[in-house]
Design a protein around this motif. Structure first.
Motif, PDB file in Angstrom:
ATOM      1  N   ILE A 180       0.861  -1.183   0.000  1.00  0.00           N
ATOM      2  CA  ILE A 180       0.000   0.000   0.000  1.00  0.00           C
ATOM      3  C   ILE A 180       0.898   1.233   0.000  1.00  0.00           C
ATOM      4  O   ILE A 180       1.584   1.516   0.982  1.00  0.00           O
ATOM      5  N   LYS A 181       0.896   1.952  -1.105  1.00  0.00           N
ATOM      6  CA  LYS A 181       1.695   3.158  -1.206  1.00  0.00           C
ATOM      7  C   LYS A 181       0.907   4.355  -0.668  1.00  0.00           C
ATOM      8  O   LYS A 181      -0.230   4.226  -0.226  1.00  0.00           O
ATOM      9  N   GLN A 182       1.531   5.504  -0.714  1.00  0.00           N
ATOM     10  CA  GLN A 182       0.873   6.707  -0.218  1.00  0.00           C
ATOM     11  C   GLN A 182      -0.362   7.029  -1.071  1.00  0.00           C
ATOM     12  O   GLN A 182      -0.280   7.087  -2.298  1.00  0.00           O
ATOM     13  N   VAL A 183      -1.481   7.200  -0.408  1.00  0.00           N
ATOM     14  CA  VAL A 183      -2.750   7.479  -1.079  1.00  0.00           C
ATOM     15  C   VAL A 183      -3.157   8.910  -0.752  1.00  0.00           C
ATOM     16  O   VAL A 183      -3.218   9.296   0.426  1.00  0.00           O
ATOM     17  N   THR A 184      -3.441   9.684  -1.773  1.00  0.00           N
ATOM     18  CA  THR A 184      -3.886  11.061  -1.588  1.00  0.00           C
ATOM     19  C   THR A 184      -5.402  11.188  -1.692  1.00  0.00           C
ATOM     20  O   THR A 184      -6.032  11.841  -0.872  1.00  0.00           O
ATOM     21  N   VAL A 185      -5.988  10.538  -2.704  1.00  0.00           N
ATOM     22  CA  VAL A 185      -7.444  10.558  -2.904  1.00  0.00           C
ATOM     23  C   VAL A 185      -7.949   9.138  -2.702  1.00  0.00           C
ATOM     24  O   VAL A 185      -7.557   8.224  -3.437  1.00  0.00           O
ATOM     25  N   LEU A 186      -8.792   8.941  -1.708  1.00  0.00           N
ATOM     26  CA  LEU A 186      -9.259   7.615  -1.312  1.00  0.00           C
ATOM     27  C   LEU A 186     -10.750   7.484  -1.595  1.00  0.00           C
ATOM     28  O   LEU A 186     -11.539   8.382  -1.284  1.00  0.00           O
ATOM     29  N   GLY A 207      -6.348   7.617  -7.658  1.00  0.00           N
ATOM     30  CA  GLY A 207      -5.360   7.982  -8.661  1.00  0.00           C
ATOM     31  C   GLY A 207      -5.127   6.879  -9.665  1.00  0.00           C
ATOM     32  O   GLY A 207      -5.096   7.095 -10.881  1.00  0.00           O
ATOM     33  N   SER A 208      -4.953   5.651  -9.171  1.00  0.00           N
ATOM     34  CA  SER A 208      -4.744   4.495 -10.045  1.00  0.00           C
ATOM     35  C   SER A 208      -6.030   3.743 -10.340  1.00  0.00           C
ATOM     36  O   SER A 208      -6.037   2.852 -11.184  1.00  0.00           O
ATOM     37  N   ARG A 209      -7.127   4.071  -9.589  1.00  0.00           N
ATOM     38  CA  ARG A 209      -8.438   3.429  -9.755  1.00  0.00           C
ATOM     39  C   ARG A 209      -8.366   1.931  -9.446  1.00  0.00           C
ATOM     40  O   ARG A 209      -9.117   1.136  -9.998  1.00  0.00           O
ATOM     41  N   ARG A 210      -7.469   1.553  -8.536  1.00  0.00           N
ATOM     42  CA  ARG A 210      -7.296   0.156  -8.153  1.00  0.00           C
ATOM     43  C   ARG A 210      -7.611  -0.032  -6.674  1.00  0.00           C
ATOM     44  O   ARG A 210      -7.357   0.872  -5.863  1.00  0.00           O
ATOM     45  N   PRO A 211      -8.137  -1.192  -6.288  1.00  0.00           N
ATOM     46  CA  PRO A 211      -8.368  -1.445  -4.861  1.00  0.00           C
ATOM     47  C   PRO A 211      -7.051  -1.624  -4.123  1.00  0.00           C
ATOM     48  O   PRO A 211      -6.111  -2.231  -4.638  1.00  0.00           O
ATOM     49  N   ILE A 212      -6.984  -1.080  -2.924  1.00  0.00           N
ATOM     50  CA  ILE A 212      -5.762  -1.190  -2.128  1.00  0.00           C
ATOM     51  C   ILE A 212      -5.990  -1.969  -0.841  1.00  0.00           C
ATOM     52  O   ILE A 212      -5.038  -2.461  -0.246  1.00  0.00           O
ATOM     53  N   ARG A 230      -2.485   5.018   8.373  1.00  0.00           N
ATOM     54  CA  ARG A 230      -1.913   5.466   7.089  1.00  0.00           C
ATOM     55  C   ARG A 230      -2.272   6.937   6.876  1.00  0.00           C
ATOM     56  O   ARG A 230      -3.172   7.260   6.100  1.00  0.00           O
ATOM     57  N   PRO A 231      -1.585   7.830   7.536  1.00  0.00           N
ATOM     58  CA  PRO A 231      -1.888   9.256   7.371  1.00  0.00           C
ATOM     59  C   PRO A 231      -1.481   9.746   5.982  1.00  0.00           C
ATOM     60  O   PRO A 231      -0.735   9.091   5.265  1.00  0.00           O
ATOM     61  N   GLY A 232      -1.979  10.906   5.635  1.00  0.00           N
ATOM     62  CA  GLY A 232      -1.640  11.502   4.351  1.00  0.00           C
ATOM     63  C   GLY A 232      -2.784  11.577   3.368  1.00  0.00           C
ATOM     64  O   GLY A 232      -2.639  12.159   2.285  1.00  0.00           O
ATOM     65  N   VAL A 233      -3.953  11.012   3.714  1.00  0.00           N
ATOM     66  CA  VAL A 233      -5.108  11.074   2.811  1.00  0.00           C
ATOM     67  C   VAL A 233      -5.665  12.497   2.838  1.00  0.00           C
ATOM     68  O   VAL A 233      -5.963  13.050   3.899  1.00  0.00           O
TER      69      VAL A 233
END
Length: 554
Positions: A180-186, A207-212, A230-233
């Motif tokens: 799980i990489k950094q996610v900005t838009v969830l 961003g990638s339109r893939r399930p994480i 997982r902060p940063g959203v």
């Protein structure tokens, strides 16, 4: 059999020996050709290839002088023993391929290592405790992720590989989770593991339109815990569920929440349908001043209310009585013996009229030909047999008895009134009001115009819908949502009042949804894909297996 020797390479078959090529120097071009087709064998010495009707057997041995210990990594050249490994490989020309590899076991020269001996491995060909090559394992994993157990086993057999359904499922469960990489838009949404009983949450990287990730449960605490870890959203796209709204506020208070536009439009359509149902009397055309009957027929008996309508009124009264007594939702379900969804429906309805569709008339086949029968009756054709023959030519498939029963009430009259057009149903009127005017047919547009001409309330309702559609299409929620809500709240539509109260509770997210370009389209697409995966597995898999397929089957 193809022998790779120093002098000659031959292909031995019964009663026939074919010379393929003589060796040129230390390497043969046949070996180069073999390694071109099977590049993962380039690090081993191939000794023989046996071709049978049902299998291809490759005998080989390792080439290296030394190997590194698995435990400590120290290289060693002291050979302890040799043994043969049987490895299944990708099929060759439709035949199963098996590699019989002679490998060595070495002494570990590191005195402090806990392992006394170790077996050598060939990169790309062998793995610890595996009877399959990495290529074959990768193929079976791909098949398993695409088709799961039984269907995957059938496809593998067609590819020349034998693998049971349980083997394929074990391979899926053994796969590691993707990083799980950094996610900005969830994106967040729920799906049913077992509808009406248990649910799970799917998280999408927009961003990638893939399930994480896939989480068990759909409560706000489940989402909040994941967001804390997982902060940063920065942006969270969700539906109108209150649990996800609360979880997003607790887990990522700085993130911008966006309510999905489709769910907003769906909520509006439900409110419009309830409003049309409450004013369904406006759907009928007014009665004409003069009837075309020569003689007045006997008055029709008053139609009693259906048992369904009576039961609906009783349940609505019982639910709201228990609410007034202070009972909570679970207690009401237990007392009345009704499901959670049913109780929620009665609680949200202000009056029982919102839940009653009115009397339901069964549409007989002959009713489609009733206007023609009335026309022919007024023209003097009163013979049931002749009328039956005429409407049969027009597509009627019923009996003469049905025609006789239909014309029996018309016998006392020489002339009867023309039948008025049947009124539109509640759902038809709702669809006309909530559809894009450019998508309506000419007939539908005409009927909608007539409906609005005779009903000021439905005209006002259509205006609210058109304003919301324009606001949603042009993304002008910041400028126009507050005024639209004020108009709704001052109007006389209880169903729209309920919608406005729900939007007020989540107004910031709704405003963002009607302004921002973000939406939950990718989330809904993945939920549809999950439903397809569930159907493939016939509901027999646990969440861990479904989770692996959701995350890894892209």
């Amino acid at each position: 059999m193809i022998w790779f020797a120093k002098n000659l390479i031959t292909y031995e078959r019964p009663r026939r020996v074919i010379v393929l090529h003589r060796l040129a120097g230390g390497e043969a071009c046949c070996l180069d050709l073999l390694y071109s087709f099977l590049p993962h064998l380039k690090d081993v010495q191939v000794e023989a290839v046996t071709v049978a009707d049902d299998e291809v057997l490759v005998k080989a041995r390792t080439r290296g002088v030394e190997a590194s210990c698995r435990a400590c990594g120290v290289p060693s050249s002291r050979v302890h023993s040799r043994y043969r490994r049987q490895l299944r490989d990708l099929a060759c020309a439709g035949r199963p391929l098996q590699v019989e590899l002679e490998v060595r076991r070495f002494f570990c020269v590191n005195g402090s290592c806990e392992s006394e001996t170790f077996a050598e491995q060939v990169p790309g060909l062998t793995q610890w405790h595996q009877h399959r090559t990495p290529l074959l394992r990768g193929l079976l994993e791909t098949v398993a992720l695409a088709l799961a157990g039984r269907a995957g086993s059938r496809l593998a057999a067609a590819l020349g590989v034998t693998a049971s359904k349980d083997t394929l499922i074990r391979l899926i469960r053994a796969l590691p989770d993707p990083e799980i990489k950094q996610v900005t838009v969830l994106g967040v949404d729920d799906f049913a593991k077992r509808r009406g009983h248990s649910y799970a949450t799917i998280l999408i990287d927009m961003g990638s339109r893939r399930p994480i990730d896939v989480l068990d449960g759909r409560t706000g605490e489940v989402l909040a815990q994941w967001l804390r870890e997982r902060p940063g959203v920065e942006v969270i796209c969700r539906d109108r569920a209150g649990g996800y709204a609360e979880g997003a506020r607790e887990g990522a208070p700085e993130a911008t929440q966006i309510a999905d536009r489709w769910h907003l439009w769906n909520n509006l359509c439900v409110a419009v349908e309830n409003t049309v149902r409450a004013h369904r009397a406006d759907l009928r055309e007014p009665e004409p001043e003069h009837q075309a009957l020569v003689e007045e027929p006997a008055p029709m008996p008053v139609q009693l209310e259906s048992l369904t309508a009576i039961r609906t009124r009783e349940r609505h009264a019982a639910v709201h009585t228990l609410i007034a007594e202070g009972k909570n939702h679970t207690q009401i379900c237990q007392i009345l013996g009704l499901t959670d969804k049913t109780i929620r429906k009665f609680r949200s309805a202000t009056t029982a009229e919102e839940l009653i569709n009115g009397p339901r008339h069964s549409i007989r086949q002959i009713d489609q030909h009733a206007p023609y029968l009335h026309q022919r009756w007024n023209e003097g054709v009163h013979d049931a047999a002749q009328l039956h023959a005429e409407i049969t030519a027009r597509g009627y498939g019923g009996s003469k008895r049905s025609v006789r029963r239909f014309v029996l009430p018309l016998r006392p009259y020489q002339q009867v009134a023309d039948l008025p057009a049947p009124p539109p149903t509640v759902r038809e009127a709702t669809r006309w009001i909530t559809s894009d005017p450019d998508h309506l047919t000419t007939d539908e547009a005409t009927k909608l115009a007539q409906l609005k001409a005779r009903s000021a309330r439905l005209t006002s309702l259509a205006g609210y819908v058109a304003d919301f559609a324009q606001m949603m299409t042009n993304r002008t929620g910041t400028q126009h949502l507050e005024g639209w809500l004020t108009d709704i709240e001052t109007g006389d539509f209880p169903a729209l009042h309920s919608l406005a109260r729900g939007i007020r509770r989540d107004q910031n997210a709704v405003t963002n949804g009607l302004t921002s370009a973000h939406s939950s389209g990718a989330v809904e697409g993945n939920v549809c894909r999950i439903k397809h995966l569930k159907r493939q597995m016939f509901g027999r898999a646990n969440l861990d297996l479904l989770r692996k397929r959701v995350l890894l089957s892209h």
